[in-house]
Enzyme design. Sequence first.
Site, PDB file in Angstrom:
ATOM      1  N   ASP A  13     -38.377   7.162  34.038  1.00  0.00           N
ATOM      2  CA  ASP A  13     -38.455   8.496  34.659  1.00  0.00           C
ATOM      3  C   ASP A  13     -37.455   9.472  34.042  1.00  0.00           C
ATOM      4  OD1 ASP A  13     -40.298   7.400  36.664  1.00  0.00           O
ATOM      5  OD2 ASP A  13     -38.507   6.508  37.559  1.00  0.00           O
ATOM      6  N   HIS A  41     -46.300   9.647  33.380  1.00  0.00           N
ATOM      7  CA  HIS A  41     -45.685  10.805  32.733  1.00  0.00           C
ATOM      8  C   HIS A  41     -46.255  12.057  33.390  1.00  0.00           C
ATOM      9  CE1 HIS A  41     -43.901   8.375  29.722  1.00  0.00           C
ATOM     10  NE2 HIS A  41     -44.922   8.295  28.903  1.00  0.00           N
TER      11      HIS A  41
END
Length: 430
Positions: A13, A41
Amino acid sequence: MANVVVVGAQWGDEGKGKIVDWLSEQADIVARFQGGHNAGHTLVINGETYKLALLPSGVLRPSKLAVIGNGVVFDPQAFLDEVERLTKQGVAISPENLRVAENVTLILPLHRELDALRENASKATSIGTTQRGIGPAYEDKVGRRAIRLMDLADIDTLPHKIERLLTHHNALRRGLGLSEFEAGAILKELTALAPRLLPYAETVWRLLDIKRREGKRILFEGAQGALLDVDHGTYPYVTSSNTVAAQAATGTGMGPGSVGYVLGICKAYTTRVGQGPFPTELDNEIGRKIGERGREFGTNTGRPRRCGWFDAVLVRQTVRTCGIHGLALTKLDILDGFDSIEVCVGYMLDGKEIDHLPAGEGAQARVVPIYETIEGWKEPTANARSWADLPAQAVKYVRRVEELVGCPIALLSTSPEREDTILVQNPFEA
């Protein structure tokens, strides 16, 4: 260096999607090399938000070739759903611009069900998986019983391979008191999927070798982060694949000497999803403030991420295990306005100072961070596109991070928009 590997330098992340998308403008090919559809994503392009899980970020750029390598575990239905969703957003996806390794391992419904059963069996044994079948699929790959994409091209031998797979899985199900899977139902499902999947099948190692010899630039896109690596991460709170940069070679069939420049991505602070050690975690108002500002929720799961100060010890460790040449520092703007910022520069373990995270689960839980306090800044860094746009104190923070992790900052990201990026060193030209 002609090729670039992008890896997460923390627990995932970190903003890899934006950086990969930004770099893909200079690449000819973007290749995924590990993981599955468990790591998402989020990319913002011209105000439009795109959410990717399995597909390489390169699919969003016309004229680029996107590749899913053999190191990935591939969920056929998740793949088709993602292609359909992006197509509705105006993204053109076809076998002309997307290829999938013929020897990629397939994730089947039985993998997802087993993953969920294990994760929900007990809080004591939960490690925070996404319950998408990633781990069980990798288990079958290593156990040499997996169904691979190429198997769908040979329907005559597929029943035998399914029976071999079910010998293992049905034994588990009997032990759990569950009904067994029927080979016929799995065969029917895979036979129906074959015509939609096989047009994408490719001998990826050969394709990439040809492109490399032609002088094409390859961008290798990692998922998750190096601290989730099954060998070098915070075991057992890790993923089921190798997430370090070396996997770019193994997971695509390229030789180690062909991978090129290694770019690590890290946030200006630290986050983690799920269970596991987190030395700099802020379970207080500051942590919640960082999470709210940074919109720290999982792309795929929606789970809130745990937030904490930047841990230079962990990133320095990742720089070593991945052979990182340069870092892309993201979300610097989230720290705007803090009077002071803490950075972890070492640990105390049982009364002794150490300079790395120990491998043992018990020792990891006992480490206490040693902090250095850095003066904050009041002026905004959001949307900055040059060093001149940054407050002097923000520049000092970036320089101190470089010193502590022993690696230069190659890129700086100041918003989710691809244009809000400060380039220090172009990885493709380093």
